[in-house]
Design a protein around this motif. Structure first.
Motif, PDB file in Angstrom:
ATOM      1  N   LEU A  38      -6.987  81.090  42.250  1.00  0.00           N
ATOM      2  CA  LEU A  38      -5.677  81.013  42.919  1.00  0.00           C
ATOM      3  C   LEU A  38      -5.672  81.848  44.195  1.00  0.00           C
ATOM      4  O   LEU A  38      -5.088  81.459  45.213  1.00  0.00           O
ATOM      5  N   LYS A  39      -6.350  83.010  44.144  1.00  0.00           N
ATOM      6  CA  LYS A  39      -6.449  83.858  45.334  1.00  0.00           C
ATOM      7  C   LYS A  39      -7.282  83.180  46.414  1.00  0.00           C
ATOM      8  O   LYS A  39      -7.010  83.321  47.612  1.00  0.00           O
ATOM      9  N   MET A  40      -8.314  82.455  45.993  1.00  0.00           N
ATOM     10  CA  MET A  40      -9.122  81.695  46.949  1.00  0.00           C
ATOM     11  C   MET A  40      -8.265  80.654  47.651  1.00  0.00           C
ATOM     12  O   MET A  40      -8.358  80.467  48.865  1.00  0.00           O
ATOM     13  N   LYS A  41      -7.425  79.988  46.870  1.00  0.00           N
ATOM     14  CA  LYS A  41      -6.533  78.975  47.447  1.00  0.00           C
ATOM     15  C   LYS A  41      -5.541  79.624  48.408  1.00  0.00           C
ATOM     16  O   LYS A  41      -5.222  79.060  49.460  1.00  0.00           O
ATOM     17  N   ASP A  42      -5.054  80.811  48.045  1.00  0.00           N
ATOM     18  CA  ASP A  42      -4.137  81.532  48.931  1.00  0.00           C
ATOM     19  C   ASP A  42      -4.836  81.930  50.226  1.00  0.00           C
ATOM     20  O   ASP A  42      -4.250  81.863  51.315  1.00  0.00           O
ATOM     21  N   LEU A  43      -6.100  82.342  50.108  1.00  0.00           N
ATOM     22  CA  LEU A  43      -6.878  82.744  51.278  1.00  0.00           C
ATOM     23  C   LEU A  43      -7.042  81.569  52.236  1.00  0.00           C
ATOM     24  O   LEU A  43      -7.041  81.744  53.461  1.00  0.00           O
ATOM     25  N   GLU A  44      -7.155  80.384  51.670  1.00  0.00           N
ATOM     26  CA  GLU A  44      -7.304  79.177  52.488  1.00  0.00           C
ATOM     27  C   GLU A  44      -6.110  78.990  53.418  1.00  0.00           C
ATOM     28  O   GLU A  44      -6.264  78.498  54.548  1.00  0.00           O
TER      29      GLU A  44
END
Length: 220
Positions: A75-81
């Motif tokens: 989810l954090k990876m998606k937020d970073l995107e």
């Protein structure tokens, strides 16, 4: 009677979730290998007997903690995107943040995980591998479409190579003989490879955003 059963099930479910959430925080702070079940659940004020009703052993509890941990990381990876319009900068940041987590934010946890529980880690990551791989493939393909990444290099090869380089830093002692920081090693392995797959436009993008594309231990 049915309502009572639902209530009991809900209580057991939330108890289990609470144990996993709290245990994950203890693992992240103190590591895994030296922690006993009693130490892990101490903040909850529960008995070990209660924990063993939900989990067969420490490894079973750790597995559930890892599922929660990696779900949160994705989810954090998606937020970073959402923070980067450039897929190339995002690709750099994903690897930089990963190295920071492994060696700066939660070093004991990741050291124990990578060196003493690699099979368990792999099994958990494999369960979500398809979604994560799809995410990474999309980033690389966007990089190619926007002419940041060289189109002639196979996306699969890029992913495999990045994975091998990352694991060589986190799971092996290959580079210990050089006696330099892991961030310097990352800069000279992952960083060099990421630059090597770039087009001229990609290299200009890196040059213009050195603060986002450098593996630097001292960054805040």
């Amino acid at each position: 009677m049915e309502n009572l059963n639902v209530k009991i099930f809900s209580m057991l479910y939330f108890m289990r979730e609470n144990i996993v959430s709290s245990s994950l925080q203890q693992f992240l702070i103190h590591g895994i290998r030296k922690m006993t079940i009693q130490q892990i659940i101490h903040p909850l004020g529960l008995s070990t007997k209660t924990v063993y009703k939900h989990f067969a052993n420490k490894e079973a509890l750790l597995e559930e903690c890892l599922i929660l941990h990696y779900s949160g990381m994705f989810l954090k990876m998606k937020d970073l995107e959402m923070n980067y319009s450039s897929p190339l900068l995002l690709l750099f940041q994903l690897h930089i943040k990963g190295i920071e987590l492994d060696f700066k934010v939660n070093p004991v946890f990741y050291y124990d995980l990578n060196h003493y529980y690699p099979d368990l880690q792999d099994n958990v990551m494999r369960s979500g591998a398809q979604e994560a791989q799809h995410f990474m493939v999309n980033i690389i393909e966007k990089g190619k479409n926007q002419h940041y990444i060289r189109s002639e290099i196979s996306t699969t090869v890029i992913l495999e190579t990045l994975g091998l380089l990352y694991r060589s830093l986190t799971r092996t002692n290959t580079f210990d003989k050089f006696n330099v920081s892991v961030f310097e090693l990352a800069e000279n392995t992952l960083g060099v490879y990421l630059r090597g797959i770039c087009t001229e436009k990609g290299l200009i993008e890196i040059n213009n955003h050195k603060n986002l594309t450098t593996f630097n231990e001292n960054k805040t």
